[in-house]
Motif scaffolding. Sequence first.
Motif, PDB file in Angstrom:
ATOM      1  N   THR A 112       0.800  -1.215   0.000  1.00 18.44           N
ATOM      2  CA  THR A 112       0.000   0.000   0.000  1.00 18.44           C
ATOM      3  C   THR A 112       0.838   1.273   0.000  1.00 18.44           C
ATOM      4  OG1 THR A 112      -0.156  -0.136   2.393  1.00 18.44           O
ATOM      5  CG2 THR A 112      -1.951  -1.099   1.149  1.00 18.44           C
ATOM      6  N   LEU A 113       2.163   1.130   0.099  1.00 16.30           N
ATOM      7  CA  LEU A 113       2.992   2.341   0.061  1.00 16.30           C
ATOM      8  C   LEU A 113       3.387   2.733  -1.344  1.00 16.30           C
ATOM      9  CD1 LEU A 113       5.483   2.305   3.058  1.00 16.30           C
ATOM     10  CD2 LEU A 113       3.536   3.767   2.672  1.00 16.30           C
ATOM     11  N   ILE A 114       3.180   1.847  -2.311  1.00 18.12           N
ATOM     12  CA  ILE A 114       3.576   2.176  -3.674  1.00 18.12           C
ATOM     13  C   ILE A 114       2.780   3.390  -4.139  1.00 18.12           C
ATOM     14  CG2 ILE A 114       3.459   1.395  -6.065  1.00 18.12           C
ATOM     15  CD1 ILE A 114       4.224  -1.374  -5.058  1.00 18.12           C
ATOM     16  N   VAL A 115       3.506   4.350  -4.674  1.00 19.50           N
ATOM     17  CA  VAL A 115       2.862   5.585  -5.125  1.00 19.50           C
ATOM     18  C   VAL A 115       2.041   5.283  -6.374  1.00 19.50           C
ATOM     19  CG1 VAL A 115       3.286   7.913  -5.976  1.00 19.50           C
ATOM     20  CG2 VAL A 115       4.653   7.017  -4.102  1.00 19.50           C
ATOM     21  N   VAL A 123      -0.421  13.143  -0.971  1.00 19.08           N
ATOM     22  CA  VAL A 123      -0.391  11.712  -0.656  1.00 19.08           C
ATOM     23  C   VAL A 123       0.923  11.092  -1.132  1.00 19.08           C
ATOM     24  CG1 VAL A 123      -1.478   9.468  -1.174  1.00 19.08           C
ATOM     25  CG2 VAL A 123      -2.896  11.430  -0.521  1.00 19.08           C
ATOM     26  N   GLN A 124       1.394  11.500  -2.304  1.00 15.74           N
ATOM     27  CA  GLN A 124       2.681  10.986  -2.806  1.00 15.74           C
ATOM     28  C   GLN A 124       3.811  11.340  -1.841  1.00 15.74           C
ATOM     29  OE1 GLN A 124       3.516  11.899  -6.924  1.00 15.74           O
ATOM     30  NE2 GLN A 124       1.480  11.285  -7.580  1.00 15.74           N
ATOM     31  N   LYS A 125       3.793  12.569  -1.327  1.00 14.43           N
ATOM     32  CA  LYS A 125       4.830  12.999  -0.367  1.00 14.43           C
ATOM     33  C   LYS A 125       4.736  12.203   0.940  1.00 14.43           C
ATOM     34  CE  LYS A 125       5.260  17.767  -1.992  1.00 14.43           C
ATOM     35  NZ  LYS A 125       4.804  19.142  -1.759  1.00 14.43           N
ATOM     36  N   ILE A 126       3.508  11.961   1.409  1.00 11.51           N
ATOM     37  CA  ILE A 126       3.300  11.194   2.648  1.00 11.51           C
ATOM     38  C   ILE A 126       3.841   9.774   2.472  1.00 11.51           C
ATOM     39  CG2 ILE A 126       1.550  10.142   4.166  1.00 11.51           C
ATOM     40  CD1 ILE A 126      -0.218  12.657   3.483  1.00 11.51           C
ATOM     41  N   LYS A 127       3.478   9.119   1.369  1.00 12.31           N
ATOM     42  CA  LYS A 127       3.926   7.749   1.117  1.00 12.31           C
ATOM     43  C   LYS A 127       5.453   7.682   1.014  1.00 12.31           C
ATOM     44  CE  LYS A 127      -0.169   5.782  -1.120  1.00 12.31           C
ATOM     45  NZ  LYS A 127      -0.688   5.170  -2.358  1.00 12.31           N
ATOM     46  N   ALA A 128       6.037   8.663   0.329  1.00 11.52           N
ATOM     47  CA  ALA A 128       7.500   8.681   0.167  1.00 11.52           C
ATOM     48  C   ALA A 128       8.191   8.830   1.525  1.00 11.52           C
ATOM     49  CB  ALA A 128       7.910   9.798  -0.784  1.00 11.52           C
ATOM     50  N   SER A 149      -5.048   6.231   4.555  1.00 13.98           N
ATOM     51  CA  SER A 149      -5.800   7.297   3.868  1.00 13.98           C
ATOM     52  C   SER A 149      -5.335   8.671   4.347  1.00 13.98           C
ATOM     53  CB  SER A 149      -7.307   7.139   4.141  1.00 13.98           C
ATOM     54  OG  SER A 149      -7.557   7.254   5.536  1.00 13.98           O
ATOM     55  N   PHE A 150      -5.726   9.683   3.585  1.00 14.23           N
ATOM     56  CA  PHE A 150      -5.442  11.063   3.972  1.00 14.23           C
ATOM     57  C   PHE A 150      -6.695  11.892   3.740  1.00 14.23           C
ATOM     58  CE2 PHE A 150      -3.969  15.414   2.719  1.00 14.23           C
ATOM     59  CZ  PHE A 150      -3.548  15.814   3.981  1.00 14.23           C
ATOM     60  N   ASN A 151      -7.128  12.614   4.780  1.00 15.60           N
ATOM     61  CA  ASN A 151      -8.290  13.484   4.674  1.00 15.60           C
ATOM     62  C   ASN A 151      -7.792  14.901   4.397  1.00 15.60           C
ATOM     63  OD1 ASN A 151     -10.382  15.361   5.355  1.00 15.60           O
ATOM     64  ND2 ASN A 151     -11.430  13.729   6.468  1.00 15.60           N
ATOM     65  N   GLU A 152      -8.037  15.385   3.175  1.00 12.93           N
ATOM     66  CA  GLU A 152      -7.551  16.714   2.749  1.00 12.93           C
ATOM     67  C   GLU A 152      -8.134  17.836   3.620  1.00 12.93           C
ATOM     68  OE1 GLU A 152      -5.563  17.268  -0.133  1.00 12.93           O
ATOM     69  OE2 GLU A 152      -5.607  15.249  -0.980  1.00 12.93           O
ATOM     70  N   ASP A 153      -9.390  17.662   4.077  1.00 19.16           N
ATOM     71  CA  ASP A 153     -10.058  18.714   4.840  1.00 19.16           C
ATOM     72  C   ASP A 153      -9.474  18.884   6.243  1.00 19.16           C
ATOM     73  OD1 ASP A 153     -11.768  19.081   2.671  1.00 19.16           O
ATOM     74  OD2 ASP A 153     -13.201  17.603   3.429  1.00 19.16           O
ATOM     75  N   THR A 154      -9.218  17.766   6.925  1.00 16.74           N
ATOM     76  CA  THR A 154      -8.736  17.845   8.314  1.00 16.74           C
ATOM     77  C   THR A 154      -7.216  17.738   8.427  1.00 16.74           C
ATOM     78  OG1 THR A 154      -8.938  15.460   8.643  1.00 16.74           O
ATOM     79  CG2 THR A 154     -10.874  16.813   9.192  1.00 16.74           C
ATOM     80  N   GLY A 155      -6.555  17.266   7.362  1.00 16.29           N
ATOM     81  CA  GLY A 155      -5.103  17.075   7.419  1.00 16.29           C
ATOM     82  C   GLY A 155      -4.709  15.836   8.206  1.00 16.29           C
ATOM     83  N   VAL A 193      -1.595  12.433  12.727  1.00 13.80           N
ATOM     84  CA  VAL A 193      -1.464  11.051  12.260  1.00 13.80           C
ATOM     85  C   VAL A 193      -2.154  10.147  13.269  1.00 13.80           C
ATOM     86  CG1 VAL A 193       0.125   9.184  11.650  1.00 13.80           C
ATOM     87  CG2 VAL A 193       0.750  11.547  11.128  1.00 13.80           C
ATOM     88  N   VAL A 194      -3.043   9.290  12.773  1.00 17.04           N
ATOM     89  CA  VAL A 194      -3.741   8.355  13.658  1.00 17.04           C
ATOM     90  C   VAL A 194      -3.586   6.939  13.124  1.00 17.04           C
ATOM     91  CG1 VAL A 194      -5.437  10.035  14.518  1.00 17.04           C
ATOM     92  CG2 VAL A 194      -5.964   8.667  12.484  1.00 17.04           C
ATOM     93  N   ALA A 195      -3.615   5.978  14.043  1.00 19.09           N
ATOM     94  CA  ALA A 195      -3.487   4.565  13.650  1.00 19.09           C
ATOM     95  C   ALA A 195      -4.872   3.980  13.442  1.00 19.09           C
ATOM     96  CB  ALA A 195      -2.732   3.795  14.723  1.00 19.09           C
ATOM     97  N   GLU A 196      -5.016   3.215  12.399  1.00 16.21           N
ATOM     98  CA  GLU A 196      -6.259   2.544  12.062  1.00 16.21           C
ATOM     99  C   GLU A 196      -6.145   1.096  12.530  1.00 16.21           C
ATOM    100  OE1 GLU A 196     -10.020   2.298   9.993  1.00 16.21           O
ATOM    101  OE2 GLU A 196      -8.849   3.965  10.711  1.00 16.21           O
ATOM    102  N   GLY A 197      -7.155   0.591  13.220  1.00 14.25           N
ATOM    103  CA  GLY A 197      -7.214  -0.818  13.580  1.00 14.25           C
ATOM    104  C   GLY A 197      -6.135  -1.311  14.530  1.00 14.25           C
ATOM    105  N   VAL A 198      -5.709  -0.495  15.501  1.00 12.45           N
ATOM    106  CA  VAL A 198      -4.700  -0.958  16.466  1.00 12.45           C
ATOM    107  C   VAL A 198      -5.421  -1.545  17.660  1.00 12.45           C
ATOM    108  CG1 VAL A 198      -2.869  -0.262  18.026  1.00 12.45           C
ATOM    109  CG2 VAL A 198      -2.982   0.689  15.756  1.00 12.45           C
TER     110      VAL A 198
END
Length: 198
Positions: A112-115, A123-128, A149-155, A193-198
């Motif tokens: 899932t990190l592949i750009v 999102v490309q910058k975040i993944k890199a 995922s990345f939420n553009e509205d909330t950052g 940054v938040v963790a999903e499914g921990v």
Amino acid sequence: MLKRPVFVYTELSPNPNSMKFVLNFELVPEGLSFDYPSLESTLEEGSGSPLAGDLFQFPHVKRVFIASNFITISKGDDIAWEEVLRDTKQFIKIYFEENQPVFFEKTIEKNTLIVDSRDSDTVQKIKAALDQYVRPAVESDGGAINFHSFNEDTGTVKVLLQGSCSGCPSSTLTLKAGIENLLTRMVPDVKEVVAEGV
């Protein structure tokens, strides 16, 4: 038929219930990882693993994570590593000496990190940044981090923590103090940054 030389050594992880079993060869291509939180998950089409399934036959095994050249096994609180480490390590060594498969033939390799060309610039910058700066450190602790995922509205960036990171008491601190600080500095649009499914 000659047995291939198999060397297994163990490394502690920040999570006291997880142990990293490191092998002298690659199990999956770099950057890929597979997380199995239950026996049922080892049978799922497209990501199943007979190795993980066999490891779940041990009563102490609660989670199996496979990446790079290591397997991270998480156990329950009710047993000490000293009681089960030798047998677990021996099982892994014999499994690979007998050239047993890590995955079922149809397991799809997904990273899932592949750009993706459809990703936004942010999102490309975040993944890199995750791939270059965060992934190596997390893997050295027996875990993995994947972009969710990345939420553009909330950052807000959501990431998936796997392996020894899942359920680790220090993973929340690492997430906030390390990963969030890094991403908010490198990618100005990121606020949290938040963790999903921990």
